[in-house]
Design a protein around this motif. Structure first.
Motif, PDB file in Angstrom:
ATOM      1  N   ALA A 318       0.892  -1.070  -0.005  1.00 33.92           N
ATOM      2  CA  ALA A 318      -0.006  -0.072  -0.017  1.00 33.92           C
ATOM      3  C   ALA A 318       1.036   1.236   0.041  1.00 33.92           C
ATOM      4  N   PRO A 319       1.757   1.345   0.795  1.00 34.65           N
ATOM      5  CA  PRO A 319       2.739   2.508   0.860  1.00 34.65           C
ATOM      6  C   PRO A 319       3.334   2.768  -0.756  1.00 34.65           C
ATOM      7  N   TYR A 320       3.924   1.624  -1.319  1.00 38.04           N
ATOM      8  CA  TYR A 320       4.645   1.880  -2.792  1.00 38.04           C
ATOM      9  C   TYR A 320       3.214   2.458  -3.603  1.00 38.04           C
ATOM     10  N   ILE A 321       1.969   1.858  -3.689  1.00 36.42           N
ATOM     11  CA  ILE A 321       0.914   2.432  -4.374  1.00 36.42           C
ATOM     12  C   ILE A 321       0.732   3.804  -4.300  1.00 36.42           C
ATOM     13  N   GLU A 322       0.735   4.208  -3.013  1.00 37.19           N
ATOM     14  CA  GLU A 322       0.269   5.598  -2.556  1.00 37.19           C
ATOM     15  C   GLU A 322       1.437   6.486  -2.808  1.00 37.19           C
ATOM     16  N   GLY A 323       2.547   5.969  -2.665  1.00 39.79           N
ATOM     17  CA  GLY A 323       3.601   7.039  -3.257  1.00 39.79           C
ATOM     18  C   GLY A 323       3.649   7.157  -4.693  1.00 39.79           C
ATOM     19  N   LEU A 324       3.386   6.041  -5.496  1.00 42.17           N
ATOM     20  CA  LEU A 324       3.340   6.285  -7.026  1.00 42.17           C
ATOM     21  C   LEU A 324       1.989   7.088  -7.485  1.00 42.17           C
ATOM     22  N   ARG A 325       0.938   6.902  -6.666  1.00 44.73           N
ATOM     23  CA  ARG A 325      -0.101   7.819  -7.036  1.00 44.73           C
ATOM     24  C   ARG A 325       0.363   9.409  -6.683  1.00 44.73           C
ATOM     25  N   GLY A 326       0.814   9.625  -5.557  1.00 36.49           N
ATOM     26  CA  GLY A 326       1.131  10.994  -5.165  1.00 36.49           C
ATOM     27  C   GLY A 326       2.260  11.388  -6.306  1.00 36.49           C
ATOM     28  N   THR A 327       3.199  10.713  -6.829  1.00 36.23           N
ATOM     29  CA  THR A 327       4.222  11.064  -7.813  1.00 36.23           C
ATOM     30  C   THR A 327       3.229  11.638  -9.074  1.00 36.23           C
ATOM     31  N   MET A 328       2.305  10.653  -9.561  1.00 35.92           N
ATOM     32  CA  MET A 328       1.717  10.928 -10.712  1.00 35.92           C
ATOM     33  C   MET A 328       0.717  12.276 -10.693  1.00 35.92           C
ATOM     34  N   ARG A 329       0.261  12.390  -9.208  1.00 33.79           N
ATOM     35  CA  ARG A 329      -0.706  13.801  -9.051  1.00 33.79           C
ATOM     36  C   ARG A 329       0.332  14.881  -9.042  1.00 33.79           C
ATOM     37  N   GLU A 330       1.893  14.793  -8.323  1.00 31.72           N
ATOM     38  CA  GLU A 330       2.547  16.094  -8.781  1.00 31.72           C
ATOM     39  C   GLU A 330       2.823  16.146 -10.166  1.00 31.72           C
ATOM     40  N   LEU A 331       3.035  15.206 -10.963  1.00 32.63           N
ATOM     41  CA  LEU A 331       3.335  15.405 -12.339  1.00 32.63           C
ATOM     42  C   LEU A 331       1.886  15.810 -13.188  1.00 32.63           C
ATOM     43  N   HIS A 332       0.858  15.997 -12.385  1.00 28.06           N
ATOM     44  CA  HIS A 332      -0.383  16.502 -13.117  1.00 28.06           C
ATOM     45  C   HIS A 332      -1.086  15.511 -14.256  1.00 28.06           C
ATOM     46  N   LEU A 333      -0.825  14.280 -13.903  1.00 29.70           N
ATOM     47  CA  LEU A 333      -1.204  13.048 -14.804  1.00 29.70           C
ATOM     48  C   LEU A 333      -2.406  12.610 -14.095  1.00 29.70           C
ATOM     49  N   GLU A 334      -3.853  12.714 -14.859  1.00 33.51           N
ATOM     50  CA  GLU A 334      -5.093  12.630 -14.487  1.00 33.51           C
ATOM     51  C   GLU A 334      -5.368  11.153 -14.377  1.00 33.51           C
ATOM     52  N   PHE A 335      -4.611  10.143 -14.521  1.00 30.21           N
ATOM     53  CA  PHE A 335      -5.079   8.814 -14.481  1.00 30.21           C
ATOM     54  C   PHE A 335      -4.111   8.023 -13.169  1.00 30.21           C
ATOM     55  N   ASP A 336      -4.294   8.624 -11.906  1.00 29.86           N
ATOM     56  CA  ASP A 336      -3.521   7.771 -10.829  1.00 29.86           C
ATOM     57  C   ASP A 336      -4.294   6.685 -10.307  1.00 29.86           C
ATOM     58  N   GLU A 337      -5.682   6.549 -10.804  1.00 27.06           N
ATOM     59  CA  GLU A 337      -6.415   5.738 -10.368  1.00 27.06           C
ATOM     60  C   GLU A 337      -6.024   4.251 -11.023  1.00 27.06           C
ATOM     61  N   PHE A 338      -5.283   4.525 -12.215  1.00 24.82           N
ATOM     62  CA  PHE A 338      -4.645   3.288 -12.947  1.00 24.82           C
ATOM     63  C   PHE A 338      -3.709   2.399 -12.186  1.00 24.82           C
ATOM     64  N   THR A 339      -3.215   3.209 -11.161  1.00 26.32           N
ATOM     65  CA  THR A 339      -2.095   2.321 -10.465  1.00 26.32           C
ATOM     66  C   THR A 339      -2.896   1.241  -9.608  1.00 26.32           C
ATOM     67  N   THR A 340      -3.927   1.238  -9.464  1.00 25.54           N
ATOM     68  CA  THR A 340      -4.484   0.449  -8.321  1.00 25.54           C
ATOM     69  C   THR A 340      -5.132  -0.916  -9.033  1.00 25.54           C
ATOM     70  N   TYR A 341      -4.747  -1.066 -10.288  1.00 29.50           N
ATOM     71  CA  TYR A 341      -4.846  -2.382 -11.138  1.00 29.50           C
ATOM     72  C   TYR A 341      -3.660  -3.151 -11.156  1.00 29.50           C
ATOM     73  N   CYS A 342      -3.823  -4.378 -11.412  1.00 26.44           N
ATOM     74  CA  CYS A 342      -2.657  -5.136 -11.701  1.00 26.44           C
ATOM     75  C   CYS A 342      -2.320  -5.214 -13.095  1.00 26.44           C
TER      76      CYS A 342
END
Length: 363
Positions: A318-342
């Motif tokens: 969970a910390p790794y996924i949350e960190g990846l989503r945070g990075t995508m939000r900082e880069l203004h990538l609007e599909f961070d929910e995509f990281t929650t899928y295999c």
């Protein structure tokens, strides 16, 4: 007649809120950090050589090249960790390294990762055993050469003879005697020919990779001359010219030694200056990956594994996924929910979206 009353005075404008200080641009911050690192290295050279008493002026070009190397590495590394993904990786790695909880629950995790991931690079063995062996030759050869060359160039190591012509020698570090040895012994031969041994390892490793880039179709299709071939050629030239110096001294009684010394010096200086701006920079980046591996390992021990939102298969911590989503939000990538899928579900979702939004437009 009554006079009209004067209009009330206009209210004073509210004081503007002080704007927050703007952070320095990455290039400016990197220049300051790199300049400080270069100055610290110069001070270390002066102090370590006992105020230049042990500094060999013939090695001045090598020393200047190492100062440029330190400046370039510090500059590019600072710019690299200024990007949101690298900055997050950098912070999480150091946070895991200094965590008392990690030391208490997994005290051997960091030494094992340094040995297996950084030292012996076991992850390369999964790709090819031959590539792993060649990379090991290249890695340990370059490491041995750096351990010998840099301190000698800076005047930190000195070899002195108590009798003037040997065979007894003393190795001193910062002016203090470390060991004494006989130049005619095996230890003495290894001391004076350590760079020759390193050159042999480097030639074997770089030669394999150069041969592979000439013969392997998968390697030749995407390679670039300046990025993929120049580093290998530079390592081979440095190693061959270094061996030729020994050959000239032993078998030619010094014939052509002056020319070979200049050629070797030019190749070494070029290679050192090239390191921060070419493919060799991954050598500096690799230790950061150890910190990320430590973060992922400790997270697996302490946190639950995040499961795919579609199929329920494990994805990562969970910390790794949350960190990846945070990075995508900082880069203004609007599909961070995509990281929650295999990965499998990502492919299925992409295929479904293609069929729905692209293929529908074709008759």
């Amino acid at each position: 007649m009554p006079q009209p009353s004067a209009a009330p005075p206009a209210p004073a404008p509210a004081p503007e809120a002080a704007a927050p200080p703007r952070p320095r641009p990455p290039a400016v911050r990197a220049t300051l950090v790199a300049s400080a690192v270069a100055l610290l290295l110069i001070a270390a050279i002066v102090l370590g050589s006992r105020l230049l008493r042990n500094f060999d002026s013939a090695l001045l070009p090598y020393a200047v090249a190492t100062v440029f190397l330190a400046f370039g590495v510090a500059y590019r590394y600072t710019v690299w960790i200024s990007a949101p993904p690298a900055r997050r990786l950098f912070r999480q790695g150091w946070r895991s390294f200094f965590s008392p909880e990690n030391f208490r629950t997994a005290p051997t995790a960091l030494p094992r990762m340094i040995a297996t991931y950084l030292g012996f690079q076991k992850f390369l063995g999964a790709r090819s055993h031959a590539r792993w062996a060649a990379h090991q030759l290249l890695f340990w050869g370059c490491l041995l050469a750096a351990v010998i060359t840099f301190p000698l160039t800076w005047g930190w190591f000195t070899f002195t003879s108590g009798t003037g012509s040997g065979p007894g020698y003393e190795m001193r570090i910062w002016g203090f005697k470390v060991i004494g040895f006989d130049s005619a012994s095996v230890v003495g031969w290894a001391m004076f020919h350590g760079l020759d041994l390193a050159a042999g390892l480097v030639i074997a490793g770089a030669g394999y990779f150069l041969w592979r880039r000439m013969r392997d179709r998968a390697a030749t299709t995407g390679q670039r001359f300046g990025y993929d071939l120049i580093p290998l050629l530079a390592l081979i030239v440095v190693s061959v010219t270094g061996l030729l110096l020994t050959f000239s001294e032993v078998f030619l009684h010094g014939g052509g030694y002056a020319f070979l010394a200049i050629l070797h010096m030019a190749s070494v200086v070029f290679t050192l200056i090239y390191i921060p701006f070419g493919k060799f920079f991954h050598i500096v980046q690799r230790p950061a990956a150890v910190g990320m591996q430590l973060f992922k390992y400790t997270a697996r021990q302490n946190d639950k594994i995040f499961t795919c939102r579609r199929c329920g298969e494990p994805v990562d911590t969970a910390p790794y996924i949350e960190g990846l989503r945070g990075t995508m939000r900082e880069l203004h990538l609007e599909f961070d929910e995509f990281t929650t899928y295999c990965p499998r579900c990502k492919r299925i979702l992409r295929g479904g979206a293609y069929l729905t939004h692209v293929k529908r437009g074709f008759s």
